[in-house]
Design a protein around this motif. Structure first.
Motif, PDB file in Angstrom:
ATOM      1  N   PHE A   1       0.916  -1.258  -0.038  1.00  0.00           N
ATOM      2  CA  PHE A   1       0.169  -0.044   0.119  1.00  0.00           C
ATOM      3  C   PHE A   1       0.863   1.127   0.047  1.00  0.00           C
ATOM      4  N   ALA A   2       1.898   1.412   0.846  1.00  0.00           N
ATOM      5  CA  ALA A   2       2.635   2.298   0.988  1.00  0.00           C
ATOM      6  C   ALA A   2       3.510   2.821  -0.167  1.00  0.00           C
ATOM      7  N   GLN A   3       3.963   1.811  -1.149  1.00  0.00           N
ATOM      8  CA  GLN A   3       4.585   2.213  -2.200  1.00  0.00           C
ATOM      9  C   GLN A   3       3.908   2.583  -3.432  1.00  0.00           C
ATOM     10  N   ALA A   4       2.471   1.997  -3.153  1.00  0.00           N
ATOM     11  CA  ALA A   4       1.637   2.406  -4.439  1.00  0.00           C
ATOM     12  C   ALA A   4       1.128   3.839  -4.191  1.00  0.00           C
ATOM     13  N   VAL A   5       0.978   4.427  -2.987  1.00  0.00           N
ATOM     14  CA  VAL A   5       0.790   5.524  -2.562  1.00  0.00           C
ATOM     15  C   VAL A   5       1.633   6.804  -2.764  1.00  0.00           C
ATOM     16  N   SER A   6       3.098   6.126  -2.163  1.00  0.00           N
ATOM     17  CA  SER A   6       4.111   7.161  -2.645  1.00  0.00           C
ATOM     18  C   SER A   6       4.323   7.269  -3.980  1.00  0.00           C
ATOM     19  N   ARG A   7       4.087   6.343  -4.796  1.00  0.00           N
ATOM     20  CA  ARG A   7       4.301   6.469  -6.399  1.00  0.00           C
ATOM     21  C   ARG A   7       3.423   7.631  -6.850  1.00  0.00           C
ATOM     22  N   GLU A   8       2.158   7.525  -6.496  1.00  0.00           N
ATOM     23  CA  GLU A   8       1.061   8.392  -7.001  1.00  0.00           C
ATOM     24  C   GLU A   8       1.197   9.513  -6.497  1.00  0.00           C
ATOM     25  N   ILE A   9       1.640   9.902  -5.561  1.00  0.00           N
ATOM     26  CA  ILE A   9       1.596  11.505  -4.960  1.00  0.00           C
ATOM     27  C   ILE A   9       3.070  12.188  -5.201  1.00  0.00           C
ATOM     28  N   GLY A  10       3.835  11.372  -5.851  1.00  0.00           N
ATOM     29  CA  GLY A  10       5.134  12.071  -6.192  1.00  0.00           C
ATOM     30  C   GLY A  10       6.256  11.891  -5.167  1.00  0.00           C
ATOM     31  N   GLY A  11       6.163  10.659  -4.425  1.00  0.00           N
ATOM     32  CA  GLY A  11       7.190  10.267  -3.347  1.00  0.00           C
ATOM     33  C   GLY A  11       8.270   9.468  -4.172  1.00  0.00           C
ATOM     34  N   MET A  12       9.168   8.896  -3.303  1.00  0.00           N
ATOM     35  CA  MET A  12      10.136   8.014  -3.850  1.00  0.00           C
ATOM     36  C   MET A  12       9.771   6.373  -3.092  1.00  0.00           C
ATOM     37  N   PRO A  13       9.175   5.581  -3.936  1.00  0.00           N
ATOM     38  CA  PRO A  13       8.728   4.432  -3.576  1.00  0.00           C
ATOM     39  C   PRO A  13       9.704   3.554  -2.547  1.00  0.00           C
ATOM     40  N   GLU A  14      11.078   3.698  -3.190  1.00  0.00           N
ATOM     41  CA  GLU A  14      12.149   2.785  -2.370  1.00  0.00           C
ATOM     42  C   GLU A  14      12.255   3.583  -1.144  1.00  0.00           C
ATOM     43  N   LEU A  15      12.392   4.855  -0.901  1.00  0.00           N
ATOM     44  CA  LEU A  15      12.669   5.583   0.559  1.00  0.00           C
ATOM     45  C   LEU A  15      11.406   4.925   1.150  1.00  0.00           C
ATOM     46  N   THR A  16      10.290   5.235   0.692  1.00  0.00           N
ATOM     47  CA  THR A  16       9.086   4.877   1.370  1.00  0.00           C
ATOM     48  C   THR A  16       9.139   3.243   1.902  1.00  0.00           C
ATOM     49  N   ALA A  17       9.782   2.453   1.213  1.00  0.00           N
ATOM     50  CA  ALA A  17       9.854   1.131   1.676  1.00  0.00           C
ATOM     51  C   ALA A  17      11.048   0.981   2.790  1.00  0.00           C
ATOM     52  N   CYS A  18      11.884   1.672   2.729  1.00  0.00           N
ATOM     53  CA  CYS A  18      12.853   1.785   4.008  1.00  0.00           C
ATOM     54  C   CYS A  18      12.048   2.359   5.177  1.00  0.00           C
ATOM     55  N   LEU A  19      11.489   3.470   4.988  1.00  0.00           N
ATOM     56  CA  LEU A  19      10.558   3.969   6.045  1.00  0.00           C
ATOM     57  C   LEU A  19       9.747   3.101   6.695  1.00  0.00           C
ATOM     58  N   VAL A  20       9.066   2.293   5.967  1.00  0.00           N
ATOM     59  CA  VAL A  20       8.018   1.440   6.442  1.00  0.00           C
ATOM     60  C   VAL A  20       8.691   0.488   7.121  1.00  0.00           C
ATOM     61  N   ALA A  21       9.901  -0.122   6.546  1.00  0.00           N
ATOM     62  CA  ALA A  21      10.497  -1.187   7.473  1.00  0.00           C
ATOM     63  C   ALA A  21      11.102  -0.867   8.709  1.00  0.00           C
ATOM     64  N   VAL A  22      11.727   0.450   8.749  1.00  0.00           N
ATOM     65  CA  VAL A  22      12.018   1.093  10.235  1.00  0.00           C
ATOM     66  C   VAL A  22      10.677   1.212  11.104  1.00  0.00           C
ATOM     67  N   THR A  23       9.779   1.736  10.607  1.00  0.00           N
ATOM     68  CA  THR A  23       8.557   1.866  11.397  1.00  0.00           C
ATOM     69  C   THR A  23       7.931   0.539  11.880  1.00  0.00           C
ATOM     70  N   GLY A  24       8.076  -0.273  11.059  1.00  0.00           N
ATOM     71  CA  GLY A  24       7.470  -1.806  11.387  1.00  0.00           C
ATOM     72  C   GLY A  24       8.574  -2.544  12.483  1.00  0.00           C
ATOM     73  N   LEU A  25       9.806  -2.515  12.322  1.00  0.00           N
ATOM     74  CA  LEU A  25      10.921  -3.094  13.080  1.00  0.00           C
ATOM     75  C   LEU A  25      10.454  -2.138  14.495  1.00  0.00           C
ATOM     76  N   PHE A  26      10.883  -1.081  14.417  1.00  0.00           N
ATOM     77  CA  PHE A  26      10.700  -0.239  15.762  1.00  0.00           C
ATOM     78  C   PHE A  26       9.547  -0.432  16.508  1.00  0.00           C
TER      79      PHE A  26
END
Length: 234
Positions: free
Chosen positions: A136-161
Motif C-alpha cells: 500500500f505504502a509504495q503504491a501511494v508514494s508513487r502516486e503522490i510524487g514520492g520515492m517508493p524505494e525510500l518509502t519502503a525503507c521508512l516502512v521497514a524502520v517503522t515496522g521493526l521499531f
C-alpha cells in the motif's frame, strides 16, 4: 574505499534469502527484536552494499521479484481473517474507531515531522504513507510524487521499531485480551507487528491482520486527500 565487486542478480537474491534464512535460525535460538530475520537481512544487505560500493538502485533492479511477492503475502492474511470472522463481527466498531484514530495520528505526526524538518516535497510524499504495509505504502508514494524505494525503507524502520516497542509494551501494559494485543501490534507496526502477533497466537495475528489491511485501505484514501488539501493552504 569500497571494494568493486560484481554481484549478479541471482546472487543478490541468494544473499538476501540466505541472510533471512540465517536470521530465522538465529531468532529461533535467541528470540529478540534485534535477531529478527527482517533486521538481519536488512542490515546485512545494507552492509554488503556499503562495502561493495554497489548502488541501492542496482540491488532493487536485481531483486524486484522479491518485492513483488509482498502483494500476495499481504492478501494471504485473508485466510486467517476469514477463520476469525466472528471475532471481527463482534468488535467491528472498536476496530473501525481504532483504525481511524490510529491512521489520523500516523498521518498527522508524519506531516508535522516533515514540516518541522523542512523536508522537500518529494521527501514529504515519501514519508506520509510510512505507517502502512509496504505494498500500500509504495503504491501511494508513487502516486503522490514520492520515492517508493525510500518509502519502503521508512516502512521497514517503522515496522521493526513498532514490533520491538510493542513487545515491550505488552509486558508492561495490562493488555490481557488477544484482541487488544493484536490491535496494538497491527496498528503500530503493520506487517512486522502482524508477524509478531502471530507469535503470540492465531487470534492476535488475525486481529493484527485485519487492522493492517483496514489501515492500509484507509491511508490510501487519506493520504491522497491530505496531499490534495495541504498544498492549497500552505
Amino acid at each position: 574505499m569500497p571494494m568493486e565487486i560484481d554481484l549478479s542478480p541471482g546472487l543478490w537474491a541468494g544473499v538476501t534469502l540466505g541472510l533471512y534464512a540465517g536470521g530465522r535460525q538465529l531468532y529461533q535460538r535467541l528470540p529478540r527484536w534485534w535477531t529478527s530475520p527482517m533486521v538481519i537481512a536488512w542490515v546485512g544487505c545494507g552492509a554488503i552494499l556499503l562495502l561493495t560500493g554497489i548502488p541501492y538502485g542496482e540491488y532493487l533492479r536485481s531483486t524486484w521479484w522479491l518485492g513483488s511477492l509482498l502483494g500476495p503475502a499481504t492478501v494471504a492474511f485473508a485466510v486467517v481473517v476469514h477463520e476469525h470472522r466472528q471475532l471481527i463481527r463482534k468488535h467491528w466498531g472498536t476496530l473501525a474507531v481504532g483504525v481511524v484514530f490510529g491512521s489520523l495520528l500516523a498521518l498527522g505526526s508524519a506531516w508535522l515531522l516533515a514540516k518541522v524538518l523542512n523536508f522537500s516535497p518529494e521527501w514529504q510524499a515519501s514519508l506520509l504513507p510510512h505507517s502502512v504495509t509496504t505494498p500500500f505504502a509504495q503504491a501511494v508514494s508513487r502516486e503522490i510524487g514520492g520515492m517508493p524505494e525510500l518509502t519502503a525503507c521508512l516502512v521497514a524502520v517503522t515496522g521493526l521499531f513498532g514490533a520491538a516497542m510493542g513487545e515491550a509494551l505488552i509486558s508492561w501494559l495490562p493488555l490481557r485480551t488477544a484482541f487488544a494485543r493484536g490491535a496494538m501490534l497491527g496498528m503500530g507496526a503493520h506487517g512486522a507487528g502482524t508477524a509478531k502477533a502471530y507469535e503470540l497466537g492465531r487470534e492476535e495475528g488475525a486481529v493484527a491482520g485485519v487492522i493492517m489491511i483496514m489501515a492500509g485501505l484507509l491511508n490510501v484514501v487519506g493520504v491522497t486527500v491530505l496531499l490534495a488539501i495541504f498544498p492549497r493552504i500552505a
